[in-house]
Design an enzyme around this catalytic site. Structure first.
Site, PDB file in Angstrom:
ATOM      1  N   ASN A   4       1.009  -1.160  -0.150  1.00 20.00           N
ATOM      2  CA  ASN A   4      -0.097  -0.031  -0.029  1.00 20.00           C
ATOM      3  C   ASN A   4       0.839   1.071   0.072  1.00 20.00           C
ATOM      4  O   ASN A   4       1.827   1.372   0.820  1.00 20.00           O
ATOM      5  CB  ASN A   4      -0.949  -0.294   1.128  1.00 20.00           C
ATOM      6  CG  ASN A   4      -1.685   1.330   1.370  1.00 20.00           C
ATOM      7  OD1 ASN A   4      -1.815   1.867   0.555  1.00 20.00           O
ATOM      8  ND2 ASN A   4      -2.159   1.601   2.483  1.00 20.00           N
ATOM      9  N   LYS A  24     -21.451  15.163   0.271  1.00 21.07           N
ATOM     10  CA  LYS A  24     -21.970  13.828   0.858  1.00 21.07           C
ATOM     11  C   LYS A  24     -22.985  13.344  -0.447  1.00 21.07           C
ATOM     12  O   LYS A  24     -23.080  12.444  -0.830  1.00 21.07           O
ATOM     13  CB  LYS A  24     -23.113  14.266   1.981  1.00 21.07           C
ATOM     14  CG  LYS A  24     -22.678  14.047   3.308  1.00 21.07           C
ATOM     15  CD  LYS A  24     -22.231  12.904   3.674  1.00 21.07           C
ATOM     16  CE  LYS A  24     -20.615  12.531   3.541  1.00 21.07           C
ATOM     17  NZ  LYS A  24     -19.589  13.296   3.864  1.00 21.07           N
ATOM     18  N   GLU A  30     -20.822  12.574  -3.673  1.00 18.07           N
ATOM     19  CA  GLU A  30     -19.928  11.058  -3.497  1.00 18.07           C
ATOM     20  C   GLU A  30     -20.746   9.886  -3.544  1.00 18.07           C
ATOM     21  O   GLU A  30     -20.369   8.805  -4.074  1.00 18.07           O
ATOM     22  CB  GLU A  30     -19.013  11.265  -2.388  1.00 18.07           C
ATOM     23  CG  GLU A  30     -19.335  11.072  -0.972  1.00 18.07           C
ATOM     24  CD  GLU A  30     -18.528  11.293   0.167  1.00 18.07           C
ATOM     25  OE1 GLU A  30     -17.473  10.793  -0.047  1.00 18.07           O
ATOM     26  OE2 GLU A  30     -19.042  11.954   1.145  1.00 18.07           O
ATOM     27  N   HIS A  48     -22.730  35.707  -9.553  1.00 16.44           N
ATOM     28  CA  HIS A  48     -21.402  36.191 -10.270  1.00 16.44           C
ATOM     29  C   HIS A  48     -21.200  35.272 -11.275  1.00 16.44           C
ATOM     30  O   HIS A  48     -19.875  35.040 -11.878  1.00 16.44           O
ATOM     31  CB  HIS A  48     -20.254  36.457  -9.309  1.00 16.44           C
ATOM     32  CG  HIS A  48     -20.677  37.806  -8.410  1.00 16.44           C
ATOM     33  ND1 HIS A  48     -20.510  38.924  -8.896  1.00 16.44           N
ATOM     34  CD2 HIS A  48     -21.018  37.681  -6.975  1.00 16.44           C
ATOM     35  CE1 HIS A  48     -20.770  39.664  -7.928  1.00 16.44           C
ATOM     36  NE2 HIS A  48     -21.182  39.141  -6.802  1.00 16.44           N
ATOM     37  N   LYS A  93     -11.742   4.966   1.423  1.00 17.44           N
ATOM     38  CA  LYS A  93     -11.901   5.407   2.879  1.00 17.44           C
ATOM     39  C   LYS A  93     -10.458   6.128   3.235  1.00 17.44           C
ATOM     40  O   LYS A  93     -10.856   7.265   4.055  1.00 17.44           O
ATOM     41  CB  LYS A  93     -12.360   4.417   3.810  1.00 17.44           C
ATOM     42  CG  LYS A  93     -12.604   4.818   4.967  1.00 17.44           C
ATOM     43  CD  LYS A  93     -13.782   5.741   5.275  1.00 17.44           C
ATOM     44  CE  LYS A  93     -14.143   6.025   6.666  1.00 17.44           C
ATOM     45  NZ  LYS A  93     -15.253   7.068   6.627  1.00 17.44           N
TER      46      LYS A  93
HETATM   47  C1  AGP Z   1     -15.820  12.409   3.028  1.00 23.91           C
HETATM   48  O1  AGP Z   1     -17.150  11.729   3.204  1.00 23.91           O
HETATM   49  C2  AGP Z   1     -14.926  11.645   2.425  1.00 23.91           C
HETATM   50  N1  AGP Z   1     -14.779  10.196   3.051  1.00 23.91           N
HETATM   51  C3  AGP Z   1     -13.445  12.351   2.588  1.00 23.91           C
HETATM   52  O2  AGP Z   1     -13.688  13.605   1.830  1.00 23.91           O
HETATM   53  C4  AGP Z   1     -12.699  12.585   3.778  1.00 23.91           C
HETATM   54  O3  AGP Z   1     -13.307  13.396   4.601  1.00 23.91           O
HETATM   55  C5  AGP Z   1     -11.313  12.766   3.386  1.00 23.91           C
HETATM   56  O4  AGP Z   1     -10.643  12.045   2.534  1.00 23.91           O
HETATM   57  C6  AGP Z   1     -10.417  12.951   4.672  1.00 23.91           C
HETATM   58  O5  AGP Z   1     -10.143  12.028   5.258  1.00 23.91           O
HETATM   59  P1  AGP Z   1      -9.688  11.956   6.810  1.00 23.91           P
HETATM   60  O6  AGP Z   1     -10.611  12.619   7.570  1.00 23.91           O
HETATM   61  O7  AGP Z   1      -9.581  10.329   7.161  1.00 23.91           O
HETATM   62  O8  AGP Z   1      -8.188  12.491   6.828  1.00 23.91           O
END
Ligand code: AGP
Length: 603
Positions: free
Chosen positions: A99, A481, A484, A500, A598
């Site tokens: 990863n 929200k 996505e 604008h 995630k």
């Molecule tokens: C929002 O629903 C997303 N999963 C994404 O924008 C997320 O908040 C962003 O990737 C930041 O992640 P983190 O809070 O784990 O740093």
């Protein structure tokens, strides 16, 4: 982003690896695979697409009691069988899962090609097993160190070597990895929930440390090849925390968990003597600027925090997308407090922003959910959000608990600086204390309406979320929200900015969500709602004073009466439910939306 599991013990590795991978699905992936070691060498099985494809291909094989597994989120090379992990070395004596991103892989590929190695994938990862084969001298530790010393970039690596019995190897740099400790069996995983059904005891390797994992023990070596003692972390998460509990999706479960999560986040931090922010060393009187850097929803939480801190603590607050922060040459000093907000604590851009802020002499406070994550460990101070594991890719309780911590932080700064009256301070603390209970009632009440509105508006192709002040910040999160998980094009605009340019997109039946919760801005936002409605837009208004906007809206979501500064929490819950039901009506994969991960552990 990619997920890693590894197992060694007395049981067959394949079902344990597949189960672990299924618990990492939420991280986002487009192919998967496992490698299992036995007396016959290493067998790799991998498949493009969802894990079900891998299940079909594995059946009960490969047999063996040691193995590594991977869910891949494509970066280098298409999501197909060849690019899926694990990757073999040329002679198939090594298999590797990875990863992160090996930044100098092209250079290393050329180096290895000149020495007769042939590559079967387009990935950056494949150079790792090839390097291991190239450097192998009978001593695995030395071989891994030589390989590691060649790598630039980020990596969490699981390594299997044929003929090493039940042993396998792991190391990390700038990518998450934990080692789970069982009885007669041990594990690795990208995060704890993947192996919580087996153990709650973990070792978290530091950067570049190398772990040798066997059924009977884990030995960790530091950068100097010395064996070191590692602290054992006992997680208070249970496997049940990562189950759906009868809800159709993790996202819905997590929306409903918000009141409890917010309560856990604030309850012991509000004491009869005022706010107590754990062991954070904070003196608001010595701070002359706050910089908040984060990504996605965490950045949107930071935007709400900016309005709050500026209003009550009278401190200038700069908010940055973490991916921009370090490249804009920010002006920081020791009196600047940099706040990094992150649910996962592993977001690559946020971690990089943290390091940049420290490098420039700023003190860094992290607001993080995952205990002992990289951001939590590297920050000078941490305030945990205590939301519990968040599985759905779309954050809900992660976001609202970030708001709760930012409110506490802002109030504490205000108190230190003497910029808030006792009356206002008590009013805000009182409102915060009742927030969980109010939120609980609100979610119960608004759920049916969100479902009804979703049924009415789900065919929309575009949606515009507008508001002013902290309502604009809430609009940013509402739009994210919706887009996505429902894949509807959605944008947030400061209500006054629409005319604008963007208003040219408004036509008959365009969907606009107008948020109007702030008394001093309500009339202005209402004018902007009128402007879009007169051009044919369908408007859902959101307000704690619904009567004041009802005449100009097709539908109104009524927020409960609360302190004006806290309305973004309720707006968020309403818009999460709206997005959830719209996505459900459109048939998307709500917990694992396409293309998303995630925990975004690459830049
Ligand atoms: C929002 O629903 C997303 N999963 C994404 O924008 C997320 O908040 C962003 O990737 C930041 O992640 P983190 O809070 O784990 O740093």
């Amino acid at each position: 982003m990619c997920g890693i599991v590894g197992y060694t013990g007395k049981q067959q590795a394949t079902p344990i690896l597949l189960d672990g991978l299924s618990r990492l699905e939420y991280r986002g992936y487009d192919s998967s695979g496992i490698a299992v070691g036995s007396g016959n060498g290493i067998e790799v099985v991998k498949a493009k697409g969802r894990l079900a494809e891998l299940y079909k291909r594995t059946g009960d094989r490969p047999e063996g009691t040691v193995g590594i597994g991977h869910t891949r989120w494509a970066t280098h090379g298409a999501p197909d069988d060849a690019n899926a992990h694990p990757h073999y070395s040329q002679d198939r004596t090594f298999a590797v899962v990875h990863n992160g991103i090996i930044e100098n892989y092209l250079e290393l590929r050329a180096f290895l090609s000149e020495r007769g190695f042939t590559f079967l994938s387009e990935t950056d990862t494949e150079i790792v097993p090839m390097l291991l084969e190239y450097y192998y001298n009978g001593n695995m530790l030395e071989t891994i160190i030589k390989t590691r010393n060649k790598l630039k970039g980020s990596y969490a690596l699981g390594i299997l070597h044929a003929g090493d019995g039940g042993a396998f190897y792991a190391l990390r740099k700038d990518s998450p990895l934990v080692i789970g400790l069982g009885e007669g069996e041990n594990f690795i995983a990208s995060d704890m929930p993947a192996v919580l059904t087996h153990t709650r005891r973990f070792i978290i390797p530091d950067e570049k440390e190398i772990a040798v994992i066997t059924p009977n023990g884990v030995t960790v070596y530091n950068r100097n090849q010395e064996e070191i003692e590692k602290e054992i972390f006992v997680s208070d998460m249970s496997a049940a925390d990562a189950e759906k509990d009868g809800f159709a999706h993790f996202m819905l479960k997590e929306i409903y968990e918000q009141p409890g999560a917010v309560k856990k986040t604030i309850h012991d931090r509000i004491t009869p003597d005022g706010i107590r922010l754990d062991r954070v060393r904070l003196n608001g009187a010595e701070i002359d600027k706050v910089c908040i850097a984060a990504c996605g929803s965490a950045y949107h939480a930071g935007e709400v925090g900016k309005y709050f801190i500026e209003k009550y603590a009278r401190l200038p607050v700069e908010t940055d997308l973490a991916s921009e922060f370090r490249y804009r040459d920010p002006i920081l000093s020791k009196n600047c407090l940099t706040v990094i907000v992150s649910q996962s604590g592993e977001t690559a851009d946020s971690l990089a922003a943290l390091r940049e802020a420290k490098r420039r002499g700023s003190r860094v406070l992290a607001i993080v959910n995952v205990v002992d994550s990289s951001i939590a460990r590297e920050a000078d101070d941490v305030l945990y959000t205590r939301a519990g594991p968040e599985i759905a890719v779309a954050t809900t309780k992660g976001y609202t608990t970030q708001l709760a911590v930012l409110y506490l932080l802002g109030l504490q700064l205000a108190k230190d600086r003497g910029t808030v009256s006792d009356r206002e301070y008590d009013a805000l603390l009182g409102a915060l204390k009742t927030l969980p209970e109010q939120l609980n009632r609100f979610i119960d009440d608004v759920n049916a309406q969100a479902q009804y509105l979703a049924g009415k508006y789900y065919p929309a192709s575009d949606a515009y979320f507008i508001g002013r002040g902290c309502d604009w910040s809430a609009a940013l999160e509402g739009a994210l929200k919706l887009k996505e998980i429902s894949y509807i094009h959605a944008e947030a605009y400061a209500a006054g900015e629409l005319k604008h340019g963007t208003i040219s997109l408004i036509e008959k039946n365009s969907l606009v969500l107008g948020i109007a919760t702030q008394n001093d801005l309500r009339e202005k936002t209402l004018s902007n709602i009128k402007e879009v409605r007169s051009r044919g837009a369908a408007v859902i208004g959101i307000s704690d004073n619904p009567a004041s906007i009802a005449a100009e809206c097709d539908d109104v979501i009524a927020l409960p009466e609360t302190h004006a500064a806290l309305t973004p929490v309720f707006t968020a819950a309403a818009l999460q439910l709206f997005a959830y039901y719209v996505a459900a009506a459109r048939g998307g994969d709500i917990d694992k939306p396409r293309n998303l991960a995630k925990s975004v552990t690459v830049e």
